[in-house]
Every structure is written in structure tokens, then in C-alpha cells.
Design an enzyme around this catalytic site. Sequence first.
Site, PDB file in Angstrom:
ATOM      1  N   ASP A 155       1.116  -2.423   3.224  1.00 41.39           N
ATOM      2  CA  ASP A 155       0.380  -2.400   4.753  1.00 41.39           C
ATOM      3  C   ASP A 155      -1.138  -2.756   4.525  1.00 41.39           C
ATOM      4  OD1 ASP A 155       0.116  -1.647   7.339  1.00 41.39           O
ATOM      5  OD2 ASP A 155       0.072   0.629   7.167  1.00 41.39           O
ATOM      6  N   HIS A 160      -1.513 -11.802   6.103  1.00 41.18           N
ATOM      7  CA  HIS A 160      -0.090 -11.901   5.650  1.00 41.18           C
ATOM      8  C   HIS A 160       0.206 -12.851   4.605  1.00 41.18           C
ATOM      9  CE1 HIS A 160       0.840  -9.019   8.785  1.00 41.18           C
ATOM     10  NE2 HIS A 160       0.538  -9.836   9.879  1.00 41.18           N
ATOM     11  N   LEU A 172      15.622  -7.533 -12.779  1.00 40.31           N
ATOM     12  CA  LEU A 172      15.106  -6.643 -11.939  1.00 40.31           C
ATOM     13  C   LEU A 172      15.609  -7.173 -10.570  1.00 40.31           C
ATOM     14  CD1 LEU A 172      12.700  -4.798 -10.858  1.00 40.31           C
ATOM     15  CD2 LEU A 172      11.392  -6.925 -10.018  1.00 40.31           C
TER      16      LEU A 172
HETATM   17  C1  IPE Z   1       5.354  -0.508   8.307  1.00 37.74           C
HETATM   18  O1  IPE Z   1       3.965  -1.024   8.424  1.00 37.74           O
HETATM   19  C2  IPE Z   1       5.939  -1.750   8.147  1.00 37.74           C
HETATM   20  C3  IPE Z   1       5.804  -2.806   7.137  1.00 37.74           C
HETATM   21  C4  IPE Z   1       5.070  -2.373   6.142  1.00 37.74           C
HETATM   22  C5  IPE Z   1       6.671  -3.784   7.173  1.00 37.74           C
HETATM   23  P1  IPE Z   1       3.328  -0.995  10.023  1.00 37.74           P
HETATM   24  O2  IPE Z   1       1.802  -1.227   9.818  1.00 37.74           O
HETATM   25  O3  IPE Z   1       4.059  -1.711  10.967  1.00 37.74           O
HETATM   26  O4  IPE Z   1       3.356   0.565  10.381  1.00 37.74           O
HETATM   27  P2  IPE Z   1       2.622   1.439  11.459  1.00 37.74           P
HETATM   28  O5  IPE Z   1       2.611   1.032  12.873  1.00 37.74           O
HETATM   29  O6  IPE Z   1       1.115   1.452  10.770  1.00 37.74           O
HETATM   30  O7  IPE Z   1       3.202   2.907  11.416  1.00 37.74           O
HETATM   31  C1  IPE Z   2       1.572  -4.858   6.791  1.00 38.99           C
HETATM   32  O1  IPE Z   2       0.247  -5.152   7.218  1.00 38.99           O
HETATM   33  C2  IPE Z   2       2.534  -6.215   7.136  1.00 38.99           C
HETATM   34  C3  IPE Z   2       3.597  -5.947   8.233  1.00 38.99           C
HETATM   35  C4  IPE Z   2       3.777  -4.889   8.762  1.00 38.99           C
HETATM   36  C5  IPE Z   2       4.500  -6.982   8.349  1.00 38.99           C
HETATM   37  P1  IPE Z   2      -0.073  -5.058   8.801  1.00 38.99           P
HETATM   38  O2  IPE Z   2       0.078  -6.103   9.445  1.00 38.99           O
HETATM   39  O3  IPE Z   2       0.492  -3.851   9.212  1.00 38.99           O
HETATM   40  O4  IPE Z   2      -1.699  -4.428   8.714  1.00 38.99           O
HETATM   41  P2  IPE Z   2      -2.538  -3.605   9.458  1.00 38.99           P
HETATM   42  O5  IPE Z   2      -1.915  -2.310   9.431  1.00 38.99           O
HETATM   43  O6  IPE Z   2      -2.740  -3.960  10.726  1.00 38.99           O
HETATM   44  O7  IPE Z   2      -3.771  -3.882   8.587  1.00 38.99           O
HETATM   45 MG    MG Z   3       0.192  -1.801   9.407  1.00 35.27          MG
END
Ligand code: IPE
Ligand code: IPE
Ligand code: MG
Length: 247
Positions: A24, A41, A135
Site C-alpha cells: 500500500d 504503481h 519460492l
Molecule cells: C488494499 O489497499 C488493497 C491492495 C493493496 C491491493 P487499498 O489502498 O485498496 O485499501 P484501503 O482502501 O486503504 O482500505
Molecule cells: C496500493 O497503493 C496499490 C493498490 C491498491 C493497487 P494505493 O494505490 O492504494 O496507494 P495509496 O493508498 O492511495 O497511497
Molecule cells: Mg491504498
Amino acid sequence: MSSQRLDRIRLSGDVPRHVAVIMDGNGRWARQRSLPRQLGHREGMESVRETIEGAIEVGMDVLTLFAFSTENWNRPQREVSALMSLLQRYARKEPDELKRQGVEVHVLGDLDRIDNRTRRAVETIVEGTAGGSELRLNLMISYGGREEIIRSARILTERVARGELLPEEIDDEVLSSTLFTAGLPDPDLLIRTSGEYRLSNFMLWQLAYTELHISPVLWPDFDRESLFEAVLDYQRRERRFGRVEAT
Ligand code: IPE
Ligand code: IPE
Ligand code: MG
């Protein structure tokens, strides 16, 4: 590359067999640099490579990465497409290197919802890495913990309806065998990056007794050393499973 943290992990010897990661913070990483979220990303892919390398060095058996949740389908179409394109790129580019490393990739989730191009790319990486014994890497895509349990409930009730299974035969083991992670040990350690303290519908069944490590690092900045730090934190934990220390 030598690392003092890795040396300490090896000395302790208590290596988590299965580590799961909620990757995240890509969006925040990009925003801090006034870049579009997609670039966050993209940068996160390098962290995926680092984490896989680190996992092999530590000697864990299973690494599970949360890449796209069922809830992430609700993001703007542009971002969803960008994520799917990245996934395609990863799946086309990485199989040779992963095969060399002995990584066997499995893609788990509701793959019916992903577009044909992405699904084909994903099949390529799964087929191209089959048999890797160093792995096991689970890429969780279009994955939701509740959806996974609902799917299990359907599989089991269908078996009961066909007379193949008695309701009282449904126990922990039987239910676990119908999950995407059938046959795998539950995660010993869950890492969530970017300092968020929640599960976001990830592996709700499997995480029942998992140790949690919340890292403040945003996913694109996560590297081998951050992984080692999480493993060292895990090694300091006392796992009780509801019991008390024998005296
Ligand atoms: C969780 O992260 C999903 C992934 C890392 C793939 P999100 O950014 O989508 O989760 P919330 O919305 O903060 O809970
Ligand atoms: C995690 O990063 C990747 C996915 C959930 C696909 P985010 O896109 O949720 O990044 P933040 O949480 O907005 O910083
Ligand atoms: Mg996120």
C-alpha cells in the site's frame, strides 16, 4: 549482497514459512512527487522484485502479495486500466527471471472479472514458472477475503447437496481445502506498508493467528532491508495461539 539484518535473521533461525504483504502507498508516493498515481504503481514493481529476492534470501517458502482487491474495481476506470496494463507488462517481462530464481507463480482471485488480455498474460506467467521449487509466489488479483469465504460456502453446500459431504464433516481442514490457498500453511507474518492499520478484506480466514507488522514505508520505497526488518520484528514475537507459557 551482504546485510547485517539478514545475518541476524539467519542466526536466529526462526524464519516465517509464509509471509503475506498488503502493498500500500503507491498513490501517496506519487502525490508527494506531484506525479500521477500510475507512476507510483509503476515504481512499486521494483519493490515487488526486491521483495521476491529478499524472500528467497531469507528462505521463506511462500510469499503472498496483495496486488488488486475486489474493492479496487471501484477506482476510476483510468487507474484500473493502468493497473491491468502494468500487470500485463510484469507477466510478459518477468517469467524468465522468475524461472531462473526458482519462483513458482500462482495468481489467485476472481479472475473471471479481469479482461482477456490480462488473463492471457497472467496465464503465461503461471505456465512459464510452473515447477519452481525455491519460492511459491501468490499474486492476489481481484481478490477479496469475504468473496473467497462465500465461494467456499458455495463449494461446500454443493457437495452437501450432492450427498458427497455431511454438514458435520465441515471443519477447519475441510473449509481450508476449498480456499484459494488450499494446501498452504497460513501466513506467519503479515506486512502492511504505508502505516495503515487495517486488513482491507485481505485473507480474513487465513490471518486468524498471523503476526502483524505495520511498516510506515510507502510501497515504492519498500526494499529488501524493509523486508528483513519486518522478519526481525517477527522473530522477537512470542506466538501463543491462546495458550500460556509452560512453566
Ligand atoms: C488494499 O489497499 C488493497 C491492495 C493493496 C491491493 P487499498 O489502498 O485498496 O485499501 P484501503 O482502501 O486503504 O482500505
Ligand atoms: C496500493 O497503493 C496499490 C493498490 C491498491 C493497487 P494505493 O494505490 O492504494 O496507494 P495509496 O493508498 O492511495 O497511497
Ligand atoms: Mg491504498
